[in-house]
Design a protein around this motif. Structure first.
Motif, mmCIF file in Angstrom:
data_model
loop_
_atom_site.group_PDB
_atom_site.id
_atom_site.type_symbol
_atom_site.label_atom_id
_atom_site.label_comp_id
_atom_site.label_asym_id
_atom_site.label_seq_id
_atom_site.Cartn_x
_atom_site.Cartn_y
_atom_site.Cartn_z
ATOM 1 N N ASP A 188 0.840 -1.204 0.000
ATOM 2 C CA ASP A 188 0.000 0.000 0.000
ATOM 3 C C ASP A 188 0.877 1.258 0.000
ATOM 4 O OD1 ASP A 188 -2.602 1.422 0.325
ATOM 5 O OD2 ASP A 188 -1.708 2.011 2.250
ATOM 6 N N ALA A 189 1.901 1.264 0.850
ATOM 7 C CA ALA A 189 2.825 2.409 0.904
ATOM 8 C C ALA A 189 3.577 2.553 -0.421
ATOM 9 C CB ALA A 189 3.800 2.244 2.063
ATOM 10 N N ILE A 190 3.982 1.416 -0.993
ATOM 11 C CA ILE A 190 4.705 1.436 -2.268
ATOM 12 C C ILE A 190 3.833 2.007 -3.377
ATOM 13 C CG2 ILE A 190 5.612 -0.062 -4.087
ATOM 14 C CD1 ILE A 190 6.689 -1.880 -1.825
ATOM 15 N N GLU A 191 2.566 1.628 -3.408
ATOM 16 C CA GLU A 191 1.656 2.123 -4.445
ATOM 17 C C GLU A 191 1.508 3.644 -4.368
ATOM 18 O OE1 GLU A 191 -2.950 1.485 -6.038
ATOM 19 O OE2 GLU A 191 -2.129 0.194 -4.451
ATOM 20 N N ARG A 192 1.369 4.157 -3.159
ATOM 21 C CA ARG A 192 1.263 5.615 -2.974
ATOM 22 C C ARG A 192 2.553 6.308 -3.411
ATOM 23 N NH1 ARG A 192 0.175 6.045 3.136
ATOM 24 N NH2 ARG A 192 0.308 8.297 2.725
ATOM 25 N N ALA A 193 3.682 5.708 -3.065
ATOM 26 C CA ALA A 193 4.978 6.283 -3.429
ATOM 27 C C ALA A 193 5.190 6.252 -4.942
ATOM 28 C CB ALA A 193 6.095 5.529 -2.714
ATOM 29 N N GLN A 194 4.772 5.158 -5.589
ATOM 30 C CA GLN A 194 4.938 5.047 -7.039
ATOM 31 C C GLN A 194 4.173 6.149 -7.760
ATOM 32 O OE1 GLN A 194 6.787 3.591 -9.062
ATOM 33 N NE2 GLN A 194 7.350 1.530 -8.464
ATOM 34 N N ASP A 195 2.966 6.428 -7.310
ATOM 35 C CA ASP A 195 2.156 7.490 -7.928
ATOM 36 C C ASP A 195 2.885 8.831 -7.849
ATOM 37 O OD1 ASP A 195 0.158 5.703 -8.551
ATOM 38 O OD2 ASP A 195 -1.084 6.185 -6.801
ATOM 39 N N LEU A 196 3.448 9.118 -6.673
ATOM 40 C CA LEU A 196 4.166 10.383 -6.486
ATOM 41 C C LEU A 196 5.456 10.419 -7.310
ATOM 42 C CD1 LEU A 196 3.691 10.774 -2.634
ATOM 43 C CD2 LEU A 196 2.895 12.412 -4.353
ATOM 44 N N ALA A 197 6.199 9.306 -7.326
ATOM 45 C CA ALA A 197 7.461 9.250 -8.065
ATOM 46 C C ALA A 197 7.227 9.435 -9.566
ATOM 47 C CB ALA A 197 8.170 7.930 -7.795
ATOM 48 N N GLU A 198 6.163 8.828 -10.081
ATOM 49 C CA GLU A 198 5.833 8.990 -11.500
ATOM 50 C C GLU A 198 5.367 10.412 -11.788
ATOM 51 O OE1 GLU A 198 3.020 5.957 -12.478
ATOM 52 O OE2 GLU A 198 4.425 4.310 -12.046
ATOM 53 N N GLU A 199 4.657 10.997 -10.822
ATOM 54 C CA GLU A 199 4.149 12.363 -10.956
ATOM 55 C C GLU A 199 5.281 13.365 -11.138
ATOM 56 O OE1 GLU A 199 1.819 14.806 -7.765
ATOM 57 O OE2 GLU A 199 0.523 13.167 -8.409
ATOM 58 N N VAL A 200 6.342 13.221 -10.346
ATOM 59 C CA VAL A 200 7.457 14.172 -10.416
ATOM 60 C C VAL A 200 8.540 13.728 -11.398
ATOM 61 C CG1 VAL A 200 7.059 14.947 -8.062
ATOM 62 C CG2 VAL A 200 8.751 13.169 -8.455
ATOM 63 N N GLY A 201 8.450 12.484 -11.889
ATOM 64 C CA GLY A 201 9.399 11.991 -12.872
ATOM 65 C C GLY A 201 10.697 11.473 -12.289
ATOM 66 N N ASN A 202 10.664 11.035 -11.028
ATOM 67 C CA ASN A 202 11.876 10.561 -10.369
ATOM 68 C C ASN A 202 12.103 9.078 -10.664
ATOM 69 O OD1 ASN A 202 13.073 9.354 -7.462
ATOM 70 N ND2 ASN A 202 14.091 11.161 -8.260
ATOM 71 N N LYS A 203 13.047 8.793 -11.563
ATOM 72 C CA LYS A 203 13.299 7.419 -12.002
ATOM 73 C C LYS A 203 13.926 6.567 -10.902
ATOM 74 C CE LYS A 203 11.764 7.908 -16.158
ATOM 75 N NZ LYS A 203 10.485 7.251 -16.542
ATOM 76 N N LEU A 204 14.807 7.170 -10.094
ATOM 77 C CA LEU A 204 15.472 6.383 -9.057
ATOM 78 C C LEU A 204 14.473 5.914 -8.012
ATOM 79 C CD1 LEU A 204 18.118 5.243 -7.995
ATOM 80 C CD2 LEU A 204 18.422 7.353 -6.683
ATOM 81 N N GLY A 205 13.544 6.789 -7.647
ATOM 82 C CA GLY A 205 12.505 6.392 -6.697
ATOM 83 C C GLY A 205 11.677 5.244 -7.244
ATOM 84 N N GLN A 206 11.313 5.335 -8.518
ATOM 85 C CA GLN A 206 10.549 4.256 -9.151
ATOM 86 C C GLN A 206 11.353 2.960 -9.153
ATOM 87 O OE1 GLN A 206 8.687 5.450 -12.971
ATOM 88 N NE2 GLN A 206 9.145 7.559 -12.365
ATOM 89 N N LEU A 207 12.641 3.077 -9.457
ATOM 90 C CA LEU A 207 13.520 1.907 -9.496
ATOM 91 C C LEU A 207 13.551 1.206 -8.131
ATOM 92 C CD1 LEU A 207 17.073 1.907 -11.084
ATOM 93 C CD2 LEU A 207 16.736 1.005 -8.801
ATOM 94 N N LYS A 208 13.751 1.993 -7.075
ATOM 95 C CA LYS A 208 13.815 1.423 -5.720
ATOM 96 C C LYS A 208 12.505 0.762 -5.331
ATOM 97 C CE LYS A 208 17.303 4.569 -3.804
ATOM 98 N NZ LYS A 208 17.547 5.633 -2.802
#
Length: 383
Positions: A278-298
């Motif tokens: 659940d936490a990962i899903e919320r984080a993925q949405d934000l990481a994709e929103e700002v375009g942060n590839k490293l966050g998405q990778l992690k």
């Protein structure tokens, strides 16, 4: 005479707006900061002076950087660099390069980030600007923490701390707080948790004294990460909650990604895998929103481990594919050995062209030019 009076009034208004931009930045009121930066642009246009226009576009770039609108930041920085030569260009060119570097880092475009930081350092050295050098060193600490060269992640904020000690008598304490925070991050990654706690406490003390909400949020995140590293999850969770509250309040979406990643790791440690997802899903949405590839990778890497333990092969394969796509997009691999960069702590070396390699690979390489672009010498740059 009336024209002169009007011009004088506009200059005064421009300066007041600049002070308001700075004040709201330090308080973490980034949306208000952006509003004043927009009004300042209009005032600069009325003044019809390229010097004022450059300064106002830089404030607009910084405002968008704080709000994690990284593509807009880069666009405004390029506008600054495209303006005709001005008196302000020599003073502000390094700050433009720093802001652009921070934006590229937010997008996980590491080579471009490093190239911008290199330019900013050259400005700092050529103009004997120790304050700018201090800020660039802190950004480089963050850069190397992300690509997992922890030795350099500590070296650069330590250099910033030295600058504060040598030149910082007339500086704001924020420079000391900033260097201490980045040192704390590096010490934690190196496993020196006692030193990490000491540096983070020093940074937090200054942040509380000056009402620096953005730095308070970062320190709370660092405290939480330290407690998680110690296995003290009960103490880590409320620290993450407090950090998330401030990050949400000020609009730091990239900070929210980092908080949620830490929370997800805590839930994994507690074997609460559905809460972690659940936490990962919320984080993925934000990481994709700002375009942060490293966050998405992690996040894909963490999801991969969870789905492997659950035995869900279809979901596992999807995250493995996305993980490797993020590695390619961020160019996080050594051009000599082909292995990933940022997967584990390793010593790296950047060349003047800003291509990054494993240090051991460069030492074993016989060529005298960059193995990637063949244009630059093997002599290291500033960074």
């Amino acid at each position: 005479m009336k024209v002169l009076e009007k011009s004088s009034d506009l200059v005064g208004r421009f300066r007041v707006l600049g002070c308001l931009v700075t004040a709201h930045s330090e308080m973490g009121r980034y949306k208000e900061m952006l509003k004043f930066a927009v009004v300042q642009i209009d005032t600069a246009r009325e003044l019809e002076d390229a010097n004022f226009l450059l300064e106002s576009y830089l404030n607009l770039a910084r405002s968008n950087e704080k709000l994690c609108e990284f593509h807009k930041t880069i666009s405004y920085c390029k506008t600054c660099l495209g303006l005709p030569g001005t008196r302000a260009a020599a003073q502000l060119g390094g700050q433009v390069s720093l802001s652009m570097g921070n934006a590229f880092l937010g997008l996980s475009l590491f080579q471009k980030a490093l190239e911008s930081f290199e330019k900013a350092l050259r400005y700092a050295h050529n103009n004997d600007d120790a304050m700018l050098e201090c800020r660039v060193c802190c950004s480089l600490g963050s850069f190397y923490a992300q690509v997992k060269d922890y030795e350099k992640a500590l070296f650069f904020p330590c250099r910033a701390a030295e600058l504060v000690n040598d030149y910082g008598k007339g500086w704001s304490l924020k420079y000391r707080a900033m260097s201490q925070y980045h040192m704390a991050v590096a010490y934690r990654l190196l496993g020196h948790l006692g030193s990490a706690m000491e540096c983070c406490e020093e940074s937090m003390k200054i942040a509380l004294q000056h009402g620096d909400r953005p730095l308070q949020a970062l320190c709370l995140l660092c405290f939480a990460d330290i407690h998680r590293s110690r296995g003290d999850l009960q103490t880590a969770f409320p620290r993450y909650d407090s950090a998330m509250s401030i990050m949400t309040e000020i609009g730091n979406r990239l900070g929210q990604v980092q908080v949620l990643l830490g929370v997800a790791k805590c839930w994994v440690a507690r074997k609460a895998l559905d809460k972690a997802l659940d936490a990962i899903e919320r984080a993925q949405d934000l990481a994709e929103e700002v375009g942060n590839k490293l966050g998405q990778l992690k996040l894909h890497c963490l999801s991969e481990g969870i789905y492997r333990s659950k035995g869900l092969q279809r979901e596992l394969r999807a995250h493995v594919v996305r993980f490797h796509e993020c590695v390619e997009e961020a160019e996080l691999y050594c051009g000599l050995c082909g292995e990933s960069i940022g997967e584990k702590n390793s010593r790296l070396q950047a060349l003047p062209c800003s291509h990054i390699f494993h240090l051991r690979c460069l030492q074993n390489n016989g060529t005298r030019s960059c193995p990637n672009c063949r244009r630059s010498s093997m002599k290291p740059g500033f960074v």
